[in-house]
Design an enzyme around this catalytic site. Sequence first.
Site, short mmCIF file in Angstrom:
data_model
loop_
_atom_site.label_atom_id
_atom_site.label_comp_id
_atom_site.label_asym_id
_atom_site.label_seq_id
_atom_site.Cartn_x
_atom_site.Cartn_y
_atom_site.Cartn_z
N PRO A 21 0.50 -0.85 -0.10
CA PRO A 21 0.17 0.43 -0.40
C PRO A 21 1.08 1.43 0.24
O PRO A 21 2.05 1.55 0.60
CB PRO A 21 -0.59 0.09 0.58
CG PRO A 21 0.28 -0.82 2.20
CD PRO A 21 0.85 -2.03 1.22
N MET A 22 0.78 1.81 -1.10
CA MET A 22 1.21 3.39 -0.82
C MET A 22 0.45 4.17 -0.88
O MET A 22 -0.72 4.63 -1.75
CB MET A 22 2.00 3.14 -2.04
CG MET A 22 3.55 2.58 -1.82
SD MET A 22 4.85 2.71 -3.47
CE MET A 22 4.17 1.41 -4.03
N SER A 23 0.47 5.53 -0.49
CA SER A 23 -0.51 6.47 -0.36
C SER A 23 -0.18 7.35 -1.66
O SER A 23 0.97 8.15 -1.29
CB SER A 23 -0.34 7.71 1.28
OG SER A 23 -1.05 8.61 1.54
N GLN A 78 -6.76 -0.89 3.02
CA GLN A 78 -5.72 -0.26 4.50
C GLN A 78 -6.50 -0.35 4.45
O GLN A 78 -7.01 1.26 3.91
CB GLN A 78 -4.21 -0.51 4.56
CG GLN A 78 -3.76 -0.14 5.85
CD GLN A 78 -2.19 0.54 5.02
OE1 GLN A 78 -2.25 1.08 4.46
NE2 GLN A 78 -1.59 -0.51 5.68
N CYS A 108 2.45 4.04 9.27
CA CYS A 108 2.81 4.94 8.38
C CYS A 108 3.60 6.33 9.50
O CYS A 108 3.46 6.24 10.70
CB CYS A 108 1.98 5.71 8.08
SG CYS A 108 2.00 7.16 7.26
N GLY A 231 6.71 -2.18 -3.01
CA GLY A 231 6.37 -0.45 -3.11
C GLY A 231 6.83 0.33 -3.91
O GLY A 231 7.05 0.43 -5.28
#
Length: 351
Positions: A21-23, A78, A108, A231
């Site tokens: 997961p990458m914002s 997520q 995070c 990622g």
Amino acid sequence: MSLNSFHIDKIEISPNLILAPMSGVTNRVFRQLVKSENPGAVGLLVTEFISIEALTRGNQQSVDMMKYVEAERPISVQIFGHDIGRMVSAAKMVEDAGADILDINCGCPVPKVVKKGGGCELMRQTEHLGEILTAVRAAISIPLTLKIRSGWDVDSKNGVAVAKMAENCGVAMLAVHGRTRTELYRGKCDWSFIEEVVNAVSIPVVGSGDVVDFPSAEKAFESGVAAVMIGRGAMANPWIFSEIRAGFERQRWERRPYEDIVGILEKYRDMLVAEMHEKAVMGRLKQLTSQVTRQVPGSQQARRVLCSSKNVDEFSKLLLEWREFLRTRSKSLPPVDRVVAERADQVVAVG
């Protein structure tokens, strides 16, 4: 050594390579792009993290972030936040949306997230984290997973203790990034710490950090992890999953020609245009362009011009011009293998 499958509760993940997961990155278009460019090489996709505060207040953008297509399955959604009640409500929303897995972000390091009690701040509030995990586990029927770091700083590496607590609370899988919160993405990932977590719990542990090619993936699996999560490496090289699979299968991996960089940007553009308004399209396009073009030697000027374009038409015109330039210069450029290897070193170096 070869790639395998593993289970998160009853859900099979095969192969054991996961898109992290990458914002602001792993929206459904980027996830579909990566999966389509790496057929059979990505075992699990994870959404960018979603705020429980926004989600439970009906923010449409946050609700849309849960959307996926069937081809993405298995899909993990997520979420992040601090409040127990809203975490439970958000978890139920994720399950109702049809997700296969719910993941809670506890890693995070971004200040605006930790200041509000979310992300890695939860590793400093372990009692509260335990209450969240217990409440969420009781509220949903899909598997619950947790993403953590090694700790807050070098003096409080409590990742092993958090992992044990999470297992006792019913967490089905742990993803561990081998840096502390204060390290952010600097320095090198501590895979020896990830190995400590692997040895401390009986649930699957997924390792994350500095996997940018087959050699680094092979080294990562030596820690005993059930899977590797990738990622930033996937932004620099969208074909990284296929490259790693080929390496484990002892197949020769033919590096993509430089012109394929243009091709994947065109494909991403078309996919984005079908889903988003132009401002969002340009933001996502420039984001990928700034990373993937670094594989091409002497691309600084092209990258600057592309990332300065004002609209999709201008970007597309410039991309065509760059494609023609690459065609005429292809014989004078250095071998792709060497350039990609150098780029991998840079990705690790900048963290």
